[in-house]
Scaffold this active site. Structure first.
Site, PDB file in Angstrom:
ATOM      1  N   ARG A 190      35.490  -5.830  18.258  1.00 29.48           N
ATOM      2  CA  ARG A 190      34.577  -4.197  18.693  1.00 29.48           C
ATOM      3  C   ARG A 190      35.708  -3.601  19.978  1.00 29.48           C
ATOM      4  O   ARG A 190      35.698  -3.207  20.096  1.00 29.48           O
ATOM      5  CB  ARG A 190      33.713  -3.700  19.369  1.00 29.48           C
ATOM      6  CG  ARG A 190      32.069  -4.251  18.417  1.00 29.48           C
ATOM      7  CD  ARG A 190      32.210  -3.096  17.214  1.00 29.48           C
ATOM      8  NE  ARG A 190      30.906  -2.713  16.101  1.00 29.48           N
ATOM      9  CZ  ARG A 190      31.249  -3.869  15.343  1.00 29.48           C
ATOM     10  NH1 ARG A 190      31.534  -4.631  15.325  1.00 29.48           N
ATOM     11  NH2 ARG A 190      29.604  -3.344  14.674  1.00 29.48           N
ATOM     12  N   LEU A 191      36.760  -4.873  19.256  1.00 31.25           N
ATOM     13  CA  LEU A 191      38.646  -4.810  20.312  1.00 31.25           C
ATOM     14  C   LEU A 191      38.932  -3.875  19.550  1.00 31.25           C
ATOM     15  O   LEU A 191      40.496  -3.978  18.819  1.00 31.25           O
ATOM     16  CB  LEU A 191      38.562  -5.690  20.812  1.00 31.25           C
ATOM     17  CG  LEU A 191      37.525  -6.466  21.395  1.00 31.25           C
ATOM     18  CD1 LEU A 191      38.909  -7.478  21.769  1.00 31.25           C
ATOM     19  CD2 LEU A 191      37.614  -5.694  22.852  1.00 31.25           C
TER      20      LEU A 191
END
Length: 211
Positions: A190-191
């Protein structure tokens, strides 16, 4: 499996400032062309979000029908819910989500009507059935049944001799004139990579947003 357990890791690509183009219109055109080349299902589909005079938002899928330095063009019934909301608040947001490429593009700005000449030209480029539908459908209005709609289509066929050559006065184009773009590339854990372009005067300023 519960809904909360549904997840996907994004690993296809990165989005670095060095790879981004200075003009967001050019960058969007590049990504849009890549979506077309990838043979995605309806890469021209976009979510259009509008807000009424009371601040209540609504969103729906529409199709992009034009892209140039002026903005993003789409067509609809002026008397539909979206048309009424744009009359009350001429600002909107659109979202392209190309799942297979793990990409999104958000675009925000003011909305203006296209010229009658632009709307006429696009209307006449549509198939006859779609042109009839524009005359027949009181878009977003409550109707009693499917039979009512089909009766209106038959009536339009008779009135328009089956092949309308004149655009309905209540139907035409809108252009979203952007002042904000965000390009989103999915990344692991999720970066995600997010690059935003904000219009400042006559130039665009680019910045990275936290995921």
């Amino acid at each position: 499996m519960s809904i909360a357990d549904l997840r996907k890791d994004y690993t296809q690509a990165t989005l670095d400032e060095a790879d981004a183009l200075a003009n967001p219109f050019d960058f969007f055109k590049l990504w849009f062309d890549q979506a077309l080349s990838a043979d995605l299902p309806e890469p021209n589909a976009m979510t259009l979000a509008t807000v009424n005079a009371q601040g209540r938002p609504s969103a729906r899928i529409v199709l992009i029908k034009g892209l140039d330095a002026r903005g993003i063009t789409f067509f609809t019934n002026y008397e539909s819910r979206k048309g009424q909301e744009l009359a009350q608040n001429p600002h909107a947001a659109i979202l392209f989500h190309w799942t297979e490429l793990e990409r999104q593009v958000r675009i925000e700005g003011r909305v203006e009507k296209c010229s009658p000449e632009e709307s006429d030209a696009y209307y006449l480029s549509r198939p006859a059935g779609s042109r009839l539908g524009a005359w027949a459908s009181p878009q977003s209005k409550v109707i009693d049944s499917r039979a009512v709609l089909e009766a209106r289509v038959r009536q339009a066929q008779e009135e328009q001799q089956g092949d309308p050559q004149t655009r309905p006065p209540f139907w035409g184009g809108y252009r979203l004139v952007p002042d904000f773009f965000e390009f989103w590339q999915g990344r692991p854990s999720r970066l995600h990579d997010r690059l935003a372009y904000t219009l400042r005067g006559d130039s665009w300023a680019m910045s990275r947003l936290a995921p």
